[in-house]
Structure formats: structure tokens, C-alpha cells
Write an enzyme that holds these catalytic residues in place. Structure first.
Site, PDB file in Angstrom:
ATOM      1  N   LYS A  65       9.038   5.721  13.761  1.00 54.17           N
ATOM      2  CA  LYS A  65       9.922   6.204  14.814  1.00 54.17           C
ATOM      3  C   LYS A  65      10.844   5.087  15.314  1.00 54.17           C
ATOM      4  O   LYS A  65      12.046   5.294  15.494  1.00 54.17           O
ATOM      5  CB  LYS A  65       9.023   6.693  15.958  1.00 54.17           C
ATOM      6  CG  LYS A  65       9.707   7.299  17.133  1.00 54.17           C
ATOM      7  CD  LYS A  65       8.715   8.107  17.947  1.00 54.17           C
ATOM      8  CE  LYS A  65       7.778   7.264  18.772  1.00 54.17           C
ATOM      9  NZ  LYS A  65       8.227   6.877  20.079  1.00 54.17           N
ATOM     10  N   GLY A  79       0.801  -1.219   0.000  1.00 49.88           N
ATOM     11  CA  GLY A  79       0.000   0.000   0.000  1.00 49.88           C
ATOM     12  C   GLY A  79       0.828   1.260   0.000  1.00 49.88           C
ATOM     13  O   GLY A  79       1.958   1.275  -0.520  1.00 49.88           O
ATOM     14  N   CYS A  95       4.529   4.425  15.928  1.00 53.14           N
ATOM     15  CA  CYS A  95       5.559   3.449  16.301  1.00 53.14           C
ATOM     16  C   CYS A  95       6.536   3.102  15.180  1.00 53.14           C
ATOM     17  O   CYS A  95       7.721   3.372  15.295  1.00 53.14           O
ATOM     18  CB  CYS A  95       4.908   2.185  16.833  1.00 53.14           C
ATOM     19  SG  CYS A  95       4.144   2.452  18.440  1.00 53.14           S
TER      20      CYS A  95
HETATM   21  C1  UDX Z   1       3.999   6.971  23.722  1.00 56.57           C
HETATM   22  C2  UDX Z   1       5.235   6.845  22.854  1.00 56.57           C
HETATM   23  O1  UDX Z   1       5.056   7.645  21.698  1.00 56.57           O
HETATM   24  C3  UDX Z   1       5.531   5.441  22.462  1.00 56.57           C
HETATM   25  O2  UDX Z   1       6.785   5.351  21.865  1.00 56.57           O
HETATM   26  C4  UDX Z   1       5.554   4.602  23.642  1.00 56.57           C
HETATM   27  O3  UDX Z   1       5.583   3.255  23.268  1.00 56.57           O
HETATM   28  C5  UDX Z   1       4.413   4.858  24.582  1.00 56.57           C
HETATM   29  O4  UDX Z   1       4.190   6.224  24.819  1.00 56.57           O
HETATM   30  P1  UDX Z   1       1.477   7.179  23.095  1.00 56.57           P
HETATM   31  O5  UDX Z   1       0.762   6.764  24.322  1.00 56.57           O
HETATM   32  O6  UDX Z   1       0.862   6.839  21.790  1.00 56.57           O
HETATM   33  O7  UDX Z   1       2.898   6.529  22.992  1.00 56.57           O
HETATM   34  O8  UDX Z   1       1.849   8.728  23.187  1.00 56.57           O
HETATM   35  P2  UDX Z   1       0.928   9.937  23.629  1.00 56.57           P
HETATM   36  O9  UDX Z   1      -0.475   9.693  23.206  1.00 56.57           O
HETATM   37  O10 UDX Z   1       1.634  11.165  23.209  1.00 56.57           O
HETATM   38  O11 UDX Z   1       0.939   9.819  25.220  1.00 56.57           O
HETATM   39  C6  UDX Z   1       1.891  10.273  26.084  1.00 56.57           C
HETATM   40  C7  UDX Z   1       1.199  10.989  27.229  1.00 56.57           C
HETATM   41  O12 UDX Z   1       2.157  11.331  28.227  1.00 56.57           O
HETATM   42  C8  UDX Z   1       0.518  12.287  26.802  1.00 56.57           C
HETATM   43  O13 UDX Z   1      -0.834  12.248  27.213  1.00 56.57           O
HETATM   44  C9  UDX Z   1       1.296  13.359  27.530  1.00 56.57           C
HETATM   45  O14 UDX Z   1       0.510  14.468  27.890  1.00 56.57           O
HETATM   46  C10 UDX Z   1       1.832  12.609  28.729  1.00 56.57           C
HETATM   47  N1  UDX Z   1       3.015  13.188  29.361  1.00 56.57           N
HETATM   48  C11 UDX Z   1       4.090  13.529  28.627  1.00 56.57           C
HETATM   49  C12 UDX Z   1       3.041  13.323  30.738  1.00 56.57           C
HETATM   50  O15 UDX Z   1       2.072  13.031  31.416  1.00 56.57           O
HETATM   51  N2  UDX Z   1       4.174  13.813  31.317  1.00 56.57           N
HETATM   52  C13 UDX Z   1       5.264  14.182  30.599  1.00 56.57           C
HETATM   53  O16 UDX Z   1       6.239  14.633  31.190  1.00 56.57           O
HETATM   54  C14 UDX Z   1       5.225  14.040  29.200  1.00 56.57           C
HETATM   55  C1  UDX Z   2       2.236  -1.177  15.946  1.00 55.59           C
HETATM   56  C2  UDX Z   2       2.522  -2.628  16.361  1.00 55.59           C
HETATM   57  O1  UDX Z   2       1.770  -3.511  15.525  1.00 55.59           O
HETATM   58  C3  UDX Z   2       2.195  -2.817  17.822  1.00 55.59           C
HETATM   59  O2  UDX Z   2       2.513  -4.149  18.212  1.00 55.59           O
HETATM   60  C4  UDX Z   2       3.001  -1.826  18.604  1.00 55.59           C
HETATM   61  O3  UDX Z   2       2.810  -1.938  19.965  1.00 55.59           O
HETATM   62  C5  UDX Z   2       2.682  -0.417  18.173  1.00 55.59           C
HETATM   63  O4  UDX Z   2       2.956  -0.300  16.787  1.00 55.59           O
HETATM   64  P1  UDX Z   2       0.119   0.263  15.294  1.00 55.59           P
HETATM   65  O5  UDX Z   2       1.106   1.322  14.955  1.00 55.59           O
HETATM   66  O6  UDX Z   2      -1.068   0.599  16.127  1.00 55.59           O
HETATM   67  O7  UDX Z   2       0.840  -0.949  16.037  1.00 55.59           O
HETATM   68  O8  UDX Z   2      -0.471  -0.313  13.925  1.00 55.59           O
HETATM   69  P2  UDX Z   2      -0.171  -1.522  12.944  1.00 55.59           P
HETATM   70  O9  UDX Z   2      -1.401  -2.300  12.776  1.00 55.59           O
HETATM   71  O10 UDX Z   2       1.026  -2.262  13.323  1.00 55.59           O
HETATM   72  O11 UDX Z   2       0.093  -0.754  11.559  1.00 55.59           O
HETATM   73  C6  UDX Z   2       1.156   0.149  11.421  1.00 55.59           C
HETATM   74  C7  UDX Z   2       1.190   0.704  10.020  1.00 55.59           C
HETATM   75  O12 UDX Z   2       1.541  -0.297   9.074  1.00 55.59           O
HETATM   76  C8  UDX Z   2      -0.143   1.271   9.529  1.00 55.59           C
HETATM   77  O13 UDX Z   2       0.087   2.487   8.839  1.00 55.59           O
HETATM   78  C9  UDX Z   2      -0.665   0.231   8.577  1.00 55.59           C
HETATM   79  O14 UDX Z   2      -1.484   0.773   7.571  1.00 55.59           O
HETATM   80  C10 UDX Z   2       0.631  -0.300   7.993  1.00 55.59           C
HETATM   81  N1  UDX Z   2       0.508  -1.677   7.482  1.00 55.59           N
HETATM   82  C11 UDX Z   2       0.249  -2.710   8.330  1.00 55.59           C
HETATM   83  C12 UDX Z   2       0.698  -1.925   6.118  1.00 55.59           C
HETATM   84  O15 UDX Z   2       0.949  -1.004   5.325  1.00 55.59           O
HETATM   85  N2  UDX Z   2       0.624  -3.222   5.672  1.00 55.59           N
HETATM   86  C13 UDX Z   2       0.361  -4.267   6.497  1.00 55.59           C
HETATM   87  O16 UDX Z   2       0.319  -5.403   6.020  1.00 55.59           O
HETATM   88  C14 UDX Z   2       0.177  -3.999   7.874  1.00 55.59           C
END
Ligand code: UDX
Ligand code: UDX
Length: 434
Positions: free
Chosen positions: A263, A253, A260
């Protein structure tokens, strides 16, 4: 045992709610007050299937609370899950500023033994830094342990992933830490793999990067299919029948997005380089992924020739279906390129419109957010599929054709059968097939 979850974002909120659902006493905290206010009222600040129901259920049961005060959360918890974000820095490495900040706050408020669990995706060796930071700054001679328990939740199915895990990785260096985590996850005791901390940290990065590699690989094969008479959907199926390969993550695609994969693969490459390991394999996978949106644009150009002033309908803005998350979504790059070319965009997504507005504010006729697929499609010179939401798969294509100015579909997710679409009179540009 009282559990505190620091950072209630996508990962933290799901973790807090699901740990409470397992029967633990959980308190969540976050620096953004609105997230805490909403969660306390039973409102999830993100869209995640099933999350809000469980949130309300556990608030009502009294297992779950949300508090603004980080110090209080630390003091009153025995176990602290750290799920603050670890954004990407310019050089690809993970920015650990928030993790360090939280570690210092834990040091300031260490009033009794605590187990600090890394939930955020962090570079291997991070636990050493957390330990060092807390040891340097702690005010009382109190013991603590650090552990790694990486999350493998997929957005869009995070709640069910948490409650039906494939595996739970526990990286520990003391028996005390191991026993606490084994007890928290006792319901899943057959799914637990206990390792040392470096191993657990690496399992997360290595898993995500491997899946990203798999996607880039199938995208490479898909490009080859476009130049030949091969069909990527059948190539994927044929490959996936081999259990050594497996059928998952072989969907070609517009490339992978999300918070994730993009990064994590960069961060792993960066860590590898820091340790002097050859990481070119990872860099190639990333390069292939970056090219996906360019190739997609070339296809649009092939269909429309000049993009200026063309009305282009885009269905799907989130980085994958079943989420409102647009972080690193392929749609962003594609929208940016089309705007540079002067196209008029008609955008629709079932959940992600509000988030996308923050990046591309509404500005008709260049940027128009539709309330439905039909509204987006009306009068369009071409229709682009960027995210494979179920409702797009069910579109009545006869109606779509009537609504469009020109019946052209460029499908970045192969949601339609080429023969069917073409028989209705569409020009159809799928991915890796004809
Ligand atoms: C994040 C990371 O991006 C990912 O790599 C990791 O695996 C899990 O944490 P995600 O939960 O998707 O993933 O991020 P985000 O939705 O931005 O949540 C982080 C939260 O932490 C935010 O709500 C932010 O406000 C909070 N935060 C950040 C705190 O409470 N304290 C801080 O000092 C910084
Ligand atoms: C991913 C990991 O799967 C999860 O285990 C981890 O904890 C966080 O990161 P997520 O980012 O929520 O989860 O989505 P995922 O379903 O893994 O898809 C990631 C990206 O890959 C999406 O943009 C999706 O469209 C793309 N993708 C996935 C493809 O292009 N082809 C595929 O066959 C599968």
C-alpha cells in the site's frame, strides 16, 4: 496527561497497550464494538506476541481502559493518537475518509487544548487537511495542535519494537506539541528525532518504500541466480556484510505482503505523481513484486505439469511468520491461481487459518483446512512453503516424505538446505538457488 487512541487495530491496540505500559493513562476506542469488549476483558483481537500479557497487566494496574464512546474519549483526553486505517483506493492513493471522519468528530468535541497525533500512515501534507478540517468545524474557540508520529512496528514483533525502538520520529510545528511528545517518549530520549510535520510524514512512506525496493531488488537478483550457478542465500550474505548495504531485508522469496509495503509504495508513487516527480523506480519495484506469485506458479507447473486435481499442500498463509494477518499475503494470490487451475488445496498455518477461511471458505476437496502440517501434507502431490514459520523449519523431512504421495517441495522462502532435502530423495525447488 490523558491519552486517547482512536482505532484499536493492529497499530492502535499495540500503541495503546505500550503507551500504558510506559506509565501513561490511556483509553482506546474503536468503531467495532467487539474489539473494545474483548480488549476490556483482556483479550487481544489479533495475535501479536506478548500483547495480551501487557494488555492484562495494564488493565489491572488501572492505566488502560477501552471505551465505545468516541466523543467521550476525545473530551477526556489531552492527546489523541489517530490510528484508524487508511485503505488503498483504486488509483493507489490512500483513502483518507476515516481520518477525515475522526477529525470532524474531534472538532465537534474539542472542549480543551488537544494534541492530535497522526499514527496512521498518511500521505505527506495530511496534517494540513486535519488542521483545516478541525478549524472549520470546531464549535469552541479552543487551541489544538497536530503532530505526526509514524509507527515503525513490524507485525509479529510489534510490542518489542515499540518498547525497544530504533528511532522515534516526532513531526511538530509548535513547542507545545514537541514538549508533550518528548514527555510521552521521555524513556527513549536518545532515540528521538524531531522534524517538521511534512518530513515526519515522508520518513514513514520513504522508509517502507525503501525496504520494499530492497526486497524487489534481491528478488530480481534471485531470478538471475536461478538462471546461473549463483546461490541467492550466499549472494545476500555477501552483500549484507557490507555495512553500507546491511544484511536485513535481503531475503528473496514470494514477495512482500502485509498492510504496509504494498500500500505504501503505491501511495508514495501516487503522491510523487501528484507533485510531478518521476516515480518509475517505485513502480518497477511494485511490478517485480506482483510478478513473484506468477513466477512461483510457473515453478509449481514445472514440478507438476498439470495442476488440475493435484493435491497441493500449502504451509504458511499469513503474510509473514508470527502473525495471524493475511492482508495482501502472497498466499492469497497463489491460492487463487491454483484454484483456477483446479488443484485440491490442503492449507495449514499456525495462526492465520481463521482469517483465511473468511476469504476462501472451506469446501473440500478444493479447499481443506488442516489442523497440523502433517494433516496438510498427507497424500499431497506437492508441498509449497509460503511463510517461513519456525515450526516448518523443524519439520521431520523423513516423515514428510512418507506422508506425501510425491516427494516434491516448492519452497518460496528457502527454509531448507537444498543438499539435505535432495539427499532424502525430494525434488526440491527453492528460490534463487539449486
Ligand atoms: C492502519 C493503517 O492500515 C496503516 O496504514 C496505518 O499505519 C495505521 O492504521 P492497522 O492498525 O493495521 O493499520 O489497521 P486496522 O487493523 O484496520 O486498524 C484500524 C482500526 O481503526 C480498526 O480497528 C477500525 O475498526 C478502526 N476505525 C476505523 C475506527 O475506530 N474508526 C474509523 O472511523 C475507522
Ligand atoms: C513493515 C515495516 O517493517 C514496519 O517498520 C512498518 O511500520 C510496517 O510495515 P510489517 O509489514 O509488519 O512491517 O512486516 P515486515 O517484516 O516489514 O515484512 C513485510 C513483508 O516483506 C513480508 O511479507 C515479508 O515476508 C517480506 N519480506 C521481508 C521479504 O520478502 N524479504 C525480506 O527480506 C524481508
Amino acid at each position: 496527561m490523558k491519552i486517547g487512541v482512536i482505532g484499536t487495530g493492529y497499530v492502535g491496540l499495540v500503541t495503546a497497550v505500550c503507551l500504558a505500559d510506559l506509565g501513561h493513562k490511556v483509553a482506546g476506542t474503536d468503531v467495532i464494538p467487539e474489539k473494545i469488549d474483548k480488549a476490556s476483558r483482556g483479550i487481544a483481537h489479533i495475535y501479536e506476541p506478548g500483547l495480551e500479557d501487557l494488555l492484562r497487566k495494564n488493565l489491572k494496574k488501572g492505566n488502560l481502559s477501552f471505551i465505545h464512546d468516541l466523543a467521550k474519549t476525545i473530551q477526556s483526553s489531552d492527546v489523541l493518537f489517530v490510528s484508524v486505517n487508511t485503505p488503498q483506493r483504486e488509483d493507489g492513493s490512500a483513502d483518507m475518509t476515516y481520518v477525515e471522519g475522526v477529525s470532524r468528530k474531534i472538532a465537534d468535541n474539542l472542549n480543551s487544548y488537544k494534541l492530535i497525533v497522526e499514527k496512521s500512515t498518511v500521505p505527506v501534507k495530511t496534517s494540513n487537511w486535519i488542521k483545516r478540517t478541525i478549524s472549520l468545524h470546531k464549535k469552541k474557540e479552543v487551541d489544538f495542535d497536530v503532530a505526526s508520529n509514524p509507527e515503525f512496528l513490524r507485525e509479529g514483533s510489534a510490542v518489542s519494537d515499540f518498547l525497544n525502538p530504533d528511532r522515534i520520529i516526532i513531526g511538530v510545528e509548535t513547542e507545545r506539541a514537541r514538549d508533550i511528545l518528548l514527555s510521552i517518549y521521555r524513556k527513549f530520549k536518545n532515540k528521538i528525532l524531531v522534524t517538521n510535520i511534512d518530513t515526519a510524514e515522508l520518513i514513514k512512506h520513504a522508509s517502507n518504500s525503501f525496504l520494499a525496493l530492497k526486497i524487489s531488488y534481491i528478488n530480481l537478483i534471485s531470478d538471475l541466480c536461478e538462471k546461473t550457478d549463483a546461490d541467492i542465500e550466499l549472494v545476500s550474505k555477501g552483500m549484507g556484510l557490507d555495512p553500507r548495504i546491511g544484511s536485513h531485508f535481503l531475503r528473496a522469496g514470494v514477495g512482500y505482503g502485509g498492510s504496509c509495503f504494498p500500500k505504501d509504495i503505491k501511495a508514495l508513487a501516487r503522491i510523487g505523481e501528484d507533485f510531478g516527480v518521476d516515480v518509475n523506480l517505485l513502480k518497477e519495484a511494485e511490478r517485480i513484486n506482483l510478478r513473484r506469485s506468477e513466477l512461483f506458479l510457473e515453478k509449481i507447473k514445472k514440478a507438476l505439469w498439470i495442476l488440475k486435481d493435484k493435491k497441493v499442500a500449502i504451509l504458511g498463509l499469513s503474510f509473514k511468520p508470527q502473525t495471524d494477518d493475511i492482508r495482501e499475503a502472497p498466499s492469497i494470490k497463489i491460492i487463487r491461481k491454483l484454484l483456477e487451475e483446479g488443484s485440491e488445496l490442503r492449507l495449514y498455518d499456525p495462526k492465520a487459518v481463521e482469517n483465511m477461511r473468511k476469504i476462501f471458505p472451506e469446501k473440500p476437496p478444493q479447499i481443506f483446512y488442516a489442523k497440523s502440517s502433517s494433516e496438510a501434507i498427507k497424500g499431497a502431490n506437492a508441498l509449497l512453503i509460503i511463510t517461513e514459520w519456525e515450526e516448518f523449519k523443524k519439520l521431520d523431512l523423513k516423515k514428510v516424505k512418507k506422508l506425501m504421495a510425491n516427494p516434491i517441495i516448492v519452497d518460496g522462502r528457502n527454509i531448507f538446505e537444498p543438499s539435505q532435502v535432495k539427499s532424502l530423495g525430494f525434488e526440491y525447488y527453492p528460490t534463487g538457488r539449486k
